[in-house]
Design a protein around this motif. Structure first.
Motif, PDB file in Angstrom:
ATOM      1  N   TYR A  21       0.870  -1.174   0.000  1.00 18.07           N
ATOM      2  CA  TYR A  21       0.000   0.000   0.000  1.00 18.07           C
ATOM      3  C   TYR A  21       0.906   1.222   0.000  1.00 18.07           C
ATOM      4  O   TYR A  21       1.676   1.430   0.931  1.00 18.07           O
ATOM      5  N   ILE A  22       0.818   2.022  -1.042  1.00 20.82           N
ATOM      6  CA  ILE A  22       1.666   3.198  -1.195  1.00 20.82           C
ATOM      7  C   ILE A  22       0.818   4.444  -0.929  1.00 20.82           C
ATOM      8  O   ILE A  22      -0.204   4.656  -1.593  1.00 20.82           O
ATOM      9  N   ILE A  23       1.251   5.241   0.026  1.00 21.08           N
ATOM     10  CA  ILE A  23       0.551   6.488   0.341  1.00 21.08           C
ATOM     11  C   ILE A  23       1.046   7.555  -0.646  1.00 21.08           C
ATOM     12  O   ILE A  23       2.216   7.931  -0.614  1.00 21.08           O
ATOM     13  N   PRO A  24       0.181   8.047  -1.527  1.00 21.99           N
ATOM     14  CA  PRO A  24       0.620   8.990  -2.556  1.00 21.99           C
ATOM     15  C   PRO A  24       0.715  10.437  -2.069  1.00 21.99           C
ATOM     16  O   PRO A  24      -0.051  11.302  -2.482  1.00 21.99           O
ATOM     17  N   LEU A  25       1.661  10.673  -1.178  1.00 23.13           N
ATOM     18  CA  LEU A  25       1.906  12.039  -0.738  1.00 23.13           C
ATOM     19  C   LEU A  25       2.374  12.849  -1.943  1.00 23.13           C
ATOM     20  O   LEU A  25       3.088  12.337  -2.797  1.00 23.13           O
ATOM     21  N   GLN A  26       1.989  14.085  -2.016  1.00 27.82           N
ATOM     22  CA  GLN A  26       2.387  14.905  -3.159  1.00 27.82           C
ATOM     23  C   GLN A  26       3.752  15.528  -2.877  1.00 27.82           C
ATOM     24  O   GLN A  26       3.874  16.698  -2.538  1.00 27.82           O
ATOM     25  N   LYS A  27       4.765  14.703  -3.028  1.00 28.77           N
ATOM     26  CA  LYS A  27       6.150  15.108  -2.781  1.00 28.77           C
ATOM     27  C   LYS A  27       7.018  14.600  -3.923  1.00 28.77           C
ATOM     28  O   LYS A  27       6.574  13.802  -4.747  1.00 28.77           O
ATOM     29  N   HIS A  28       8.237  15.025  -3.930  1.00 27.74           N
ATOM     30  CA  HIS A  28       9.256  14.501  -4.831  1.00 27.74           C
ATOM     31  C   HIS A  28       8.891  14.671  -6.302  1.00 27.74           C
ATOM     32  O   HIS A  28       9.251  13.865  -7.144  1.00 27.74           O
ATOM     33  N   ASP A  29       8.118  15.721  -6.605  1.00 22.55           N
ATOM     34  CA  ASP A  29       7.695  16.006  -7.980  1.00 22.55           C
ATOM     35  C   ASP A  29       6.939  14.842  -8.608  1.00 22.55           C
ATOM     36  O   ASP A  29       7.001  14.619  -9.810  1.00 22.55           O
ATOM     37  N   ILE A  30       6.220  14.082  -7.780  1.00 28.00           N
ATOM     38  CA  ILE A  30       5.380  13.003  -8.285  1.00 28.00           C
ATOM     39  C   ILE A  30       3.936  13.382  -8.005  1.00 28.00           C
ATOM     40  O   ILE A  30       3.569  13.682  -6.873  1.00 28.00           O
ATOM     41  N   TYR A  31       3.135  13.381  -9.045  1.00 30.67           N
ATOM     42  CA  TYR A  31       1.713  13.661  -8.893  1.00 30.67           C
ATOM     43  C   TYR A  31       0.925  12.502  -9.469  1.00 30.67           C
ATOM     44  O   TYR A  31       1.146  12.094 -10.607  1.00 30.67           O
ATOM     45  N   ILE A  32       0.022  11.954  -8.695  1.00 28.85           N
ATOM     46  CA  ILE A  32      -0.826  10.862  -9.149  1.00 28.85           C
ATOM     47  C   ILE A  32      -2.217  11.440  -9.393  1.00 28.85           C
ATOM     48  O   ILE A  32      -2.873  11.887  -8.446  1.00 28.85           O
ATOM     49  N   PRO A  33      -2.671  11.471 -10.647  1.00 28.69           N
ATOM     50  CA  PRO A  33      -3.991  12.018 -10.946  1.00 28.69           C
ATOM     51  C   PRO A  33      -5.075  11.332 -10.118  1.00 28.69           C
ATOM     52  O   PRO A  33      -5.012  10.129  -9.859  1.00 28.69           O
ATOM     53  N   GLY A  34      -6.038  12.115  -9.687  1.00 29.51           N
ATOM     54  CA  GLY A  34      -7.141  11.577  -8.905  1.00 29.51           C
ATOM     55  C   GLY A  34      -6.917  11.641  -7.405  1.00 29.51           C
ATOM     56  O   GLY A  34      -7.811  11.344  -6.633  1.00 29.51           O
ATOM     57  N   THR A  35      -5.730  12.050  -6.979  1.00 25.74           N
ATOM     58  CA  THR A  35      -5.445  12.088  -5.542  1.00 25.74           C
ATOM     59  C   THR A  35      -5.429  13.504  -4.968  1.00 25.74           C
ATOM     60  O   THR A  35      -5.292  13.679  -3.769  1.00 25.74           O
ATOM     61  N   ARG A  36      -5.565  14.503  -5.798  1.00 20.09           N
ATOM     62  CA  ARG A  36      -5.416  15.897  -5.364  1.00 20.09           C
ATOM     63  C   ARG A  36      -6.326  16.270  -4.193  1.00 20.09           C
ATOM     64  O   ARG A  36      -5.913  16.948  -3.270  1.00 20.09           O
ATOM     65  N   ASN A  37      -7.569  15.852  -4.210  1.00 23.03           N
ATOM     66  CA  ASN A  37      -8.523  16.281  -3.191  1.00 23.03           C
ATOM     67  C   ASN A  37      -8.619  15.334  -1.999  1.00 23.03           C
ATOM     68  O   ASN A  37      -9.420  15.554  -1.109  1.00 23.03           O
ATOM     69  N   LEU A  38      -7.825  14.295  -1.998  1.00 22.05           N
ATOM     70  CA  LEU A  38      -7.865  13.360  -0.879  1.00 22.05           C
ATOM     71  C   LEU A  38      -6.854  13.747   0.190  1.00 22.05           C
ATOM     72  O   LEU A  38      -5.772  14.233  -0.114  1.00 22.05           O
ATOM     73  N   GLN A  39      -7.242  13.527   1.426  1.00 21.51           N
ATOM     74  CA  GLN A  39      -6.341  13.780   2.537  1.00 21.51           C
ATOM     75  C   GLN A  39      -5.711  12.461   2.969  1.00 21.51           C
ATOM     76  O   GLN A  39      -6.213  11.386   2.640  1.00 21.51           O
ATOM     77  N   ILE A  40      -4.630  12.556   3.733  1.00 21.15           N
ATOM     78  CA  ILE A  40      -3.948  11.346   4.196  1.00 21.15           C
ATOM     79  C   ILE A  40      -4.911  10.422   4.930  1.00 21.15           C
ATOM     80  O   ILE A  40      -4.874   9.212   4.752  1.00 21.15           O
ATOM     81  N   LYS A  41      -5.796  10.991   5.735  1.00 24.03           N
ATOM     82  CA  LYS A  41      -6.747  10.152   6.482  1.00 24.03           C
ATOM     83  C   LYS A  41      -7.644   9.350   5.540  1.00 24.03           C
ATOM     84  O   LYS A  41      -8.028   8.228   5.845  1.00 24.03           O
ATOM     85  N   ASP A  42      -7.936   9.906   4.354  1.00 26.17           N
ATOM     86  CA  ASP A  42      -8.737   9.182   3.366  1.00 26.17           C
ATOM     87  C   ASP A  42      -7.974   7.973   2.821  1.00 26.17           C
ATOM     88  O   ASP A  42      -8.547   6.895   2.632  1.00 26.17           O
ATOM     89  N   PHE A  43      -6.685   8.163   2.565  1.00 25.83           N
ATOM     90  CA  PHE A  43      -5.862   7.054   2.088  1.00 25.83           C
ATOM     91  C   PHE A  43      -5.775   5.959   3.145  1.00 25.83           C
ATOM     92  O   PHE A  43      -5.887   4.769   2.839  1.00 25.83           O
ATOM     93  N   ILE A  44      -5.571   6.362   4.393  1.00 23.06           N
ATOM     94  CA  ILE A  44      -5.474   5.395   5.489  1.00 23.06           C
ATOM     95  C   ILE A  44      -6.775   4.616   5.628  1.00 23.06           C
ATOM     96  O   ILE A  44      -6.764   3.391   5.787  1.00 23.06           O
ATOM     97  N   GLU A  45      -7.916   5.302   5.546  1.00 24.91           N
ATOM     98  CA  GLU A  45      -9.222   4.630   5.630  1.00 24.91           C
ATOM     99  C   GLU A  45      -9.389   3.610   4.522  1.00 24.91           C
ATOM    100  O   GLU A  45      -9.859   2.492   4.749  1.00 24.91           O
ATOM    101  N   GLU A  46      -8.972   3.975   3.309  1.00 23.75           N
ATOM    102  CA  GLU A  46      -9.099   3.047   2.182  1.00 23.75           C
ATOM    103  C   GLU A  46      -8.211   1.819   2.363  1.00 23.75           C
ATOM    104  O   GLU A  46      -8.617   0.687   2.076  1.00 23.75           O
ATOM    105  N   ILE A  47      -7.009   2.027   2.859  1.00 25.67           N
ATOM    106  CA  ILE A  47      -6.095   0.907   3.111  1.00 25.67           C
ATOM    107  C   ILE A  47      -6.674  -0.024   4.165  1.00 25.67           C
ATOM    108  O   ILE A  47      -6.698  -1.240   3.993  1.00 25.67           O
ATOM    109  N   ILE A  48      -7.156   0.534   5.258  1.00 28.66           N
ATOM    110  CA  ILE A  48      -7.709  -0.286   6.337  1.00 28.66           C
ATOM    111  C   ILE A  48      -8.944  -1.043   5.857  1.00 28.66           C
ATOM    112  O   ILE A  48      -9.130  -2.222   6.186  1.00 28.66           O
TER     113      ILE A  48
END
Length: 140
Positions: free
Chosen positions: A103-130
C-alpha cells in the motif's frame, strides 16, 4: 495478519497508521515498524507496533528473511534514493521485492503527482487501506 509500516524521519505518518490499525483491527494483527532511523522506529513502537526494526541494513535483512501480509509505505519508496530522502536504493528494492501487498501512500512530494489524488487527505488514504485490509482478513 502481519502488517509492516515503513516510515522515515519523525514517523508521523507511521504513527497515525498504526494508531488507526490498532483502533480498527485490534484483533489478529501483528504490526512491524520499519523505521529508517531509531527515532522513527521508537515513535511507531510507542504508537503500538509490536516490533521495531531500524536502519538500512536491518530493514533490508528483515525484508529478505521475513514474510508479511502487507506493507504500508509513503510514495518515496518508489523514488529509489531520491535526493533529500532517507529511503536509499537498497531499502526501496528490498521493500518492492517483498512478496506481499504494498500500500503506497501517494503524498504529493518529490515532484510526483498521481492524478485523482489531489482532493484526498492522508486520512482518506489510510481509511481506504484499512478497508481493504479488513476485506482480506474476512476472505482468509
Amino acid at each position: 495478519m502481519i502488517i509492516a509500516i515503513l516510515d522515515i524521519n519523525g514517523a508521523g505518518l507511521g504513527q497515525n497508521i498504526i494508531k488507526k490499525l490498532k483502533k480498527d483491527l485490534f484483533h489478529d494483527i501483528n504490526i512491524i515498524a520499519l523505521g529508517t532511523n531509531t527515532f522513527a522506529t521508537s515513535k511507531m513502537v510507542k504508537a503500538g507496533a509490536h516490533i521495531g526494526v531500524s536502519g538500512e541494513k536491518a530493514i533490508c535483512s528483515f525484508c529478505k528473511k521475513n514474510k508479511v501480509d502487507c506493507i504500508i509505505a509513503p510514495i518515496g519508496i518508489l523514488c529509489n534514493g531520491e535526493k533529500d530522502m532517507e529511503l536509499c536504493p537498497s531499502i526501496c528494492k528490498a521493500v518492492i521485492n517483498m512478496d506481499c501487498t504494498k500500500y503506497i501512500i501517494p503524498l504529493q512530494k518529490h515532484d510526483i503527482y498521481i492524478p485523482g489524488t489531489r482532493n484526498l487527505q492522508i486520512k482518506d488514504f489510510i481509511e481506504e487501506i484499512i478497508s481493504d485490509i479488513k476485506c482480506k482478513m474476512v476472505i482468509s
